[in-house]
Design a protein around this motif. Structure first.
Motif, PDB file in Angstrom:
ATOM      1  N   UNK A  20       0.833  -1.203   0.000  1.00  0.00           N
ATOM      2  CA  UNK A  20       0.000   0.000   0.000  1.00  0.00           C
ATOM      3  C   UNK A  20       0.870   1.257   0.000  1.00  0.00           C
ATOM      4  N   UNK A  21       1.977   1.213   0.741  1.00  0.00           N
ATOM      5  CA  UNK A  21       2.913   2.342   0.739  1.00  0.00           C
ATOM      6  C   UNK A  21       3.476   2.558  -0.664  1.00  0.00           C
ATOM      7  N   UNK A  23      -3.782  -2.918  -8.699  1.00  0.00           N
ATOM      8  CA  UNK A  23      -3.706  -1.456  -8.641  1.00  0.00           C
ATOM      9  C   UNK A  23      -2.264  -0.976  -8.727  1.00  0.00           C
ATOM     10  N   UNK A  24      -1.352  -1.703  -8.091  1.00  0.00           N
ATOM     11  CA  UNK A  24       0.062  -1.323  -8.133  1.00  0.00           C
ATOM     12  C   UNK A  24       0.624  -1.458  -9.543  1.00  0.00           C
ATOM     13  N   UNK A  44       0.867   3.287 -15.695  1.00  0.00           N
ATOM     14  CA  UNK A  44       0.451   4.667 -15.964  1.00  0.00           C
ATOM     15  C   UNK A  44       1.613   5.640 -15.809  1.00  0.00           C
ATOM     16  N   UNK A  45       2.383   5.479 -14.740  1.00  0.00           N
ATOM     17  CA  UNK A  45       3.526   6.369 -14.514  1.00  0.00           C
ATOM     18  C   UNK A  45       4.557   6.195 -15.624  1.00  0.00           C
ATOM     19  N   UNK A  79      -7.235   2.133 -15.872  1.00  0.00           N
ATOM     20  CA  UNK A  79      -8.320   1.156 -15.746  1.00  0.00           C
ATOM     21  C   UNK A  79      -7.937   0.058 -14.760  1.00  0.00           C
ATOM     22  N   UNK A  80      -6.722  -0.467 -14.893  1.00  0.00           N
ATOM     23  CA  UNK A  80      -6.263  -1.516 -13.980  1.00  0.00           C
ATOM     24  C   UNK A  80      -6.225  -1.004 -12.545  1.00  0.00           C
ATOM     25  N   UNK A  81      -5.769   0.222 -12.361  1.00  0.00           N
ATOM     26  CA  UNK A  81      -5.711   0.802 -11.018  1.00  0.00           C
ATOM     27  C   UNK A  81      -7.105   0.951 -10.428  1.00  0.00           C
TER      28      UNK A  81
END
Length: 234
Positions: A56-57, A123-124, A130-131, A168-170
């Motif tokens: 999560x971090x 999500x990761x 995306x980044x 979308x995946x996130x």
């Protein structure tokens, strides 16, 4: 002389509209998300103990990078070479973009513990993609369909829309374990809007780069990366 003066005045007006609505306001808006991520990150990092906590971090670090890049990219965007600013297109682009954020605030369903870790991993991965896409798209980023330059390197060699696919995946990963019906509907709308944005953006790029974009679109899949078949379409 009068005509030239009128043209200069119009250019000045367009310049200020672009500066305020196309750069400053979006940058300030996404700065709020940057501040929120900084506050959340400082809290969660201190309390992290398990693998899920550290995952999560990592996700928050990626989200912070994502929103920080949006602030910088909106502030320094290149001039447009093509646009699709029809009212319906603008509405879908903006409402679709923020429907994913809205979904996290809607009433949730029963927490599905067995989906927490898969959702976090998805999500990761989505944020990483995306980044990575933003790192190559750079100053050509926009929410509405606009053409500035044709980007074909990095993740754009694998898919024509890596930023959208990552988003979308996130969104799916974030909502996978907790979304109720309202959140699920918001997610469906978000995915539909992203797919429409892909199509509209391709139309703008094809008009702005008629000599190069058709060959690129023929070579690279629209949706899912397929490094084994460079000429495949999806």
């Amino acid at each position: 002389m009068v005509a030239a003066g009128v043209g200069a005045e119009r250019r000045t007006g367009a310049y200020w509209r672009d500066l305020v609505f196309g750069r400053v306001l979006p940058a300030l808006f996404f700065s709020l998300f940057v501040a929120d991520q900084v506050l959340q990150l400082s809290e969660t990092f201190q309390s992290a103990r398990t693998f899920s906590d550290y995952l999560f971090v990592l996700r928050q670090v990626l989200a912070l990078s994502y929103f920080t890049m949006l602030v910088v990219l909106y502030s320094t965007r290149l001039p447009q070479r093509g646009t699709d600013h029809r009212l319906g297109v603008i509405l879908v682009a903006f409402t679709g973009t923020f429907s994913a954020l809205l979904g996290t605030f809607l009433p949730g369903g029963e927490r599905r513990e067995w989906l927490v870790l898969p959702g976090d991993i998805l999500a990761t991965i989505g944020l990483i993609y995306s980044v990575w896409g933003l790192a190559y798209l750079r100053r050509s980023f926009s929410i509405t369909p606009e053409a500035r330059r044709l980007v074909t390197g990095g993740p754009y060699r694998l898919s024509r829309h890596p930023v959208y696919l990552g988003e979308i995946a996130t969104a799916i990963g974030v909502n996978l374990a907790t979304a109720g019906w309202p959140g699920a509907l918001a997610l469906v709308y978000f995915v539909g809007a992203e797919l429409l944005r892909m199509r509209w953006e391709e139309g703008v790029l094809a008009k702005a780069f008629p000599a190069d974009y058709p060959a690129y679109a023929d070579r690279v899949p629209r949706y899912f990366p397929n490094p084994f078949r460079a000429g495949s379409k999806s």
